[in-house]
Write an enzyme that holds these catalytic residues in place. Structure first.
Site, mmCIF file in Angstrom:
data_model
loop_
_atom_site.group_PDB
_atom_site.id
_atom_site.type_symbol
_atom_site.label_atom_id
_atom_site.label_comp_id
_atom_site.label_asym_id
_atom_site.label_seq_id
_atom_site.Cartn_x
_atom_site.Cartn_y
_atom_site.Cartn_z
ATOM 1 N N THR A 289 0.828 -1.198 0.000
ATOM 2 C CA THR A 289 0.000 0.000 0.000
ATOM 3 C C THR A 289 0.868 1.256 0.000
ATOM 4 O O THR A 289 2.097 1.174 -0.097
ATOM 5 C CB THR A 289 -1.063 -0.074 1.129
ATOM 6 N N LYS A 293 3.639 1.495 -3.844
ATOM 7 C CA LYS A 293 3.074 0.749 -4.967
ATOM 8 C C LYS A 293 3.931 0.840 -6.238
ATOM 9 O O LYS A 293 3.883 -0.062 -7.064
ATOM 10 C CB LYS A 293 1.647 1.228 -5.255
ATOM 11 N N ASN A 314 -0.173 -3.456 -6.161
ATOM 12 C CA ASN A 314 -0.628 -3.533 -4.765
ATOM 13 C C ASN A 314 -0.514 -4.956 -4.230
ATOM 14 O O ASN A 314 -0.921 -5.231 -3.109
ATOM 15 C CB ASN A 314 -2.070 -3.036 -4.631
ATOM 16 N N GLY A 356 -10.306 12.764 -11.215
ATOM 17 C CA GLY A 356 -8.976 12.597 -10.644
ATOM 18 C C GLY A 356 -8.010 12.012 -11.655
ATOM 19 O O GLY A 356 -8.427 11.437 -12.674
ATOM 20 N N TYR A 447 -14.186 4.640 0.963
ATOM 21 C CA TYR A 447 -15.035 3.753 1.788
ATOM 22 C C TYR A 447 -15.221 4.273 3.208
ATOM 23 O O TYR A 447 -16.025 3.746 3.974
ATOM 24 C CB TYR A 447 -14.486 2.312 1.799
#
Ligand code: ATR
Length: 489
Positions: A289, A293, A314, A356, A447
């Site tokens: 992470t 990466k 990842n 993005g 999330y």
């Protein structure tokens, strides 16, 4: 088997007994930190072991060794001699009490095993192996080193030392643990490292030592009791890493599917040194992470198409020849919930807007194109958007009001990949200039929080809305399959 020792750090005997009771089924041994007790409790301590049906370590740690005992040394000796009238199983003595014949003889005559301990709160000493060996003065003594790795290289040194001690015939029993977050894996892997026990706390806010794991996490998350010499180690590396939900997801899967493996977080400052640790511990697979990466890519033997195009990995794991392979499950994790949500197998030329142009956007663009979508990128810094668009031969527009028409054109699905909407930017809506018609499918890969400001606004306009939690799960499930060969669900 390495045992679990709960460190009792409360100020009274009664509180400590409650803590011991609460953790009774999770632990094997208790350590009573007498230096943390109120002075009016001292008279109760010779009786303490008789109040509890677990072996107890008697410890009175001085300030220089990381404890709170700041009174007279003569008094400490007298108290220890007095408390040893009780049925303690072990006594922790630092090196300065090595030649104190009264204390040592009393321990031996009472059948109390001596743990000869030393602490280093700054580093992992270069001569750790020699130091540990030199403290092993007789067969019955357990040598304990508690050191504080501050880097991945120091953690490597610590693990290397433990594995050498495990093989050595110069030392019988030892405890070797790393404090702090870099040292955390040593607390989970004490059986693998040959450590007689691991220390744990009642809760994360322990006064015991920095980086302690709770008794409940050791048992319930890491399945500590099932770790043996044959258990496969998988891991996650990152910086930071302690907030990651991956250990819960993977270890729960091992438990449910009866797989002999453990998944451990490694705070890392150098992926290169982590790869050395992986060699020592024969780590099979690792999640990777932020911020490693990209940095991980030159350290593996083979990368797949996803890594090649996204420029990030990842997930790394070994093939059956021991070679390291790198892939990227973020892309699959991102696309699978979207396809499931719509109920289709591919995106069949649908026009999709990606908000993005960072690392997450790259994985999104790769996955969306791979599923047949037409993609337009909308990014605050337009040149960065153009750069990404150039890489994947798609379109890019500035993320601002002047792009409204283009956004409308690509708005059948809007995939939000920036960190805007997540703390500390939870109060910002990256599309504040845009009014939803209600027909757009909005997919925000954040999330936490479960519903971002953008999702709320879209839902209020009647749009179908999807959050990022499923993506987190799906990418982990795919990693699980790559690491174990078995489906998570
Ligand atoms: P990640 O790997 O999570 O995608 P990143 O590579 O740092 O992180 O990319 C962050 C993305 O969020 C970028 O697209 C960034 O836009 P810029 O290229 O203009 O920096 C976007 N971003 C960050 N803060 C933003 C904000 N306040 N408004 C709009 N976009 C923002």
């Amino acid at each position: 088997m390495s045992e679990i020792c709960l460190v009792l750090t409360a100020a009274t005997v009664v509180e400590n007994l409650e803590i011991a009771k609460r953790n009774h089924s999770l632990i094997d041994i208790l350590e009573l930190r007498t230096d943390l007790l109120d002075e009016d409790q001292y008279q109760l301590l010779a009786d303490f072991p008789s109040l509890i049906d677990k072996p107890v370590i008697l410890t009175c740690r001085k300030v220089v060794d990381g404890g709170l005992w700041n009174k007279d040394e003569k008094q400490r000796r007298e108290y220890l001699l007095n408390w040893m009238e009780g049925d303690y199983s072990y006594i922790d003595l630092e090196m300065d009490l090595k030649n104190d014949s009264a204390v040592v003889e009393k321990a031996l005559s009472r059948g109390i095993t001596i743990i000869r301990s030393f602490h280093d709160f700054n580093t992992v000493p270069a001569d750790l192996y020699e130091k540990m060996i030199s403290f092993a003065d007789d067969q019955k003594t357990i040598v304990k080193g508690a050191v504080y790795p501050q880097t991945s290289e120091e953690l490597f040194r610590l693990i290397d030392t433990a594995l050498k001690l495990k093989k050595s015939d110069k030392i019988d029993s030892f405890i070797l643990l790393g404090m702090g977050e870099f040292g955390f894996p040593t607390r989970i892997l004490s059986e693998k490292l040959g450590s007689y026990l691991t220390f744990c706390s009642d809760s994360h806010e322990s006064r015991g030592a920095p980086g302690h794991c709770s008794a409940s996490d050791l048992n319930n998350i890491y399945n500590f009791r099932n770790i043996t010499s044959s258990t496969v180690i998988n891991s996650i590396i990152g910086n930071p890493v302690s907030q990651s939900k991956s250990p819960q997801i993977h270890n729960l899967g091992y438990k449910k599917k009866s797989i002999d493996a453990v998944y451990v977080p490694f705070l890392t400052d150098s992926p290169r040194w982590f790869m050395e640790i992986a060699r020592l511990l024969e780590i099979h697979g690792s999640s990777v992470t932020v911020p490693f990466k990209s940095e991980i890519i030159p350290l593996v033997d083979h990368i797949d198409k996803s890594v090649n195009q996204i420029g990030a990995s990842n997930t790394i794991y070994r093939d059956r020849h021991g070679r390291w392979l790198a892939t990227n499950t973020d892309a699959y994790g991102l696309i699978k919930p979207l396809l499931d949500f719509i109920g289709v197998k591919d995106l069949d030329s649908r026009k999709v807007a990606v908000i993005g142009a960072g690392g997450a956007a790259r994985a999104a663009v790769f996955a969306l194109l791979d599923m047949g979508a037409q993609v337009a990128i909308f990014n605050r810094t337009h040149p960065k958007g153009l750069e990404l668009a150039d890489l994947f031969s798609c379109r890019a527009y500035p993320l601002e009001e002047s792009s409204i028409e283009e956004l409308k054109e690509y708005s059948s699905i809007i995939v939000q990949t920036t960190n805007v909407g997540m703390a500390p930017l939870e109060h910002i809506d990256p599309l504040d200039f845009y009014s939803f018609s209600g027909d757009e499918l909005v997919y925000d890969i954040i999330y936490k929080p479960e519903e971002t400001l953008l999702m709320k606004k879209a839902a209020e306009a009647g749009c179908p809305v999807l959050g990022g939690f499923k993506m987190l799960e799906e990418q982990a499930y795919l990693q699980f399959k790559l690491f174990t060969g078995i489906d998570y669900n």
